[in-house]
Design a protein around this motif. Structure first.
Motif, PDB file in Angstrom:
ATOM      1  N   PHE A   1       1.004   8.036  -7.075  1.00 31.95           N
ATOM      2  CA  PHE A   1      -0.097   8.987  -6.924  1.00 31.95           C
ATOM      3  C   PHE A   1       0.147   9.809  -5.667  1.00 31.95           C
ATOM      4  CE2 PHE A   1      -1.915   5.264  -9.093  1.00 31.95           C
ATOM      5  CZ  PHE A   1      -2.400   5.856 -10.242  1.00 31.95           C
ATOM      6  N   PRO A   2       0.746  10.994  -5.790  1.00 29.52           N
ATOM      7  CA  PRO A   2       1.077  11.800  -4.617  1.00 29.52           C
ATOM      8  C   PRO A   2      -0.125  12.141  -3.734  1.00 29.52           C
ATOM      9  CG  PRO A   2       2.136  12.692  -6.571  1.00 29.52           C
ATOM     10  CD  PRO A   2       1.199  11.611  -7.028  1.00 29.52           C
ATOM     11  N   GLU A   3      -1.311  12.184  -4.298  1.00 32.60           N
ATOM     12  CA  GLU A   3      -2.513  12.527  -3.540  1.00 32.60           C
ATOM     13  C   GLU A   3      -3.105  11.326  -2.795  1.00 32.60           C
ATOM     14  OE1 GLU A   3      -4.229  11.110  -7.518  1.00 32.60           O
ATOM     15  OE2 GLU A   3      -2.351  11.908  -6.772  1.00 32.60           O
TER      16      GLU A   3
ATOM     17  N   LEU B   1      -7.198   8.907   0.414  1.00 31.92           N
ATOM     18  CA  LEU B   1      -7.660   7.710   1.102  1.00 31.92           C
ATOM     19  C   LEU B   1      -8.188   8.049   2.498  1.00 31.92           C
ATOM     20  CD1 LEU B   1      -7.876   4.651   0.569  1.00 31.92           C
ATOM     21  CD2 LEU B   1      -5.840   4.411   1.982  1.00 31.92           C
ATOM     22  N   GLN B   2      -7.492   8.928   3.197  1.00 26.80           N
ATOM     23  CA  GLN B   2      -7.962   9.342   4.525  1.00 26.80           C
ATOM     24  C   GLN B   2      -9.339   9.991   4.443  1.00 26.80           C
ATOM     25  OE1 GLN B   2      -4.566  11.701   5.554  1.00 26.80           O
ATOM     26  NE2 GLN B   2      -3.529  10.012   6.614  1.00 26.80           N
TER      27      GLN B   2
ATOM     28  N   VAL C   1       0.821  -1.207   0.000  1.00 31.10           N
ATOM     29  CA  VAL C   1       0.000   0.000   0.000  1.00 31.10           C
ATOM     30  C   VAL C   1       0.859   1.263   0.000  1.00 31.10           C
ATOM     31  CG1 VAL C   1      -1.620   1.314   1.429  1.00 31.10           C
ATOM     32  CG2 VAL C   1      -2.031  -1.099   0.987  1.00 31.10           C
ATOM     33  N   GLU C   2       1.959   1.243   0.703  1.00 32.89           N
ATOM     34  CA  GLU C   2       2.798   2.446   0.791  1.00 32.89           C
ATOM     35  C   GLU C   2       3.470   2.801  -0.537  1.00 32.89           C
ATOM     36  OE1 GLU C   2       4.338   3.088   5.104  1.00 32.89           O
ATOM     37  OE2 GLU C   2       4.555   0.959   4.608  1.00 32.89           O
TER      38      GLU C   2
END
Length: 91
Positions: free
Chosen positions: A77-79, A84-85, A70-71
């Motif tokens: 995708f910098p965003e 996601l948060q 996931v990391e």
């Protein structure tokens, strides 16, 4: 989707079905990444589901890596983390 490992990192197998095709993915997520991305608001499975929703909004299922952590997604995708948060906070 099903969780296949409960250590650290957590491991998941994800089957994406769209149209007539399917893709299979093995995804890992460190517990610290889960805590940072979802806090206590979402279980790990909900977090992985949201990860794939995010990815599928941006690329076809065939373009998603068959194995990833996931990391790694934030590098492409910098965003990713902030999006996601927000997504998880709305659920």
């Amino acid at each position: 989707m099903r969780q296949t490992g409960t250590g650290d990192p957590l491991e998941f197998r994800v089957l994406v079905t769209e149209g007539r095709g399917q893709t299979r993915h093995r995804v890992t997520m460190r517990r610290a990444a889960h805590a940072r991305l979802a806090g206590s608001s979402s279980c790990a499975e909900d977090c992985i589901r949201a990860v794939f929703e995010f990815l599928l909004e941006r690329e076809p299922k065939e373009s998603i890596l068959t194995r990833c952590d996931v990391e790694e997604i934030g590098r492409v995708f910098p965003e990713f983390e902030s999006a996601l948060q927000l997504r998880l906070a709305r659920k």
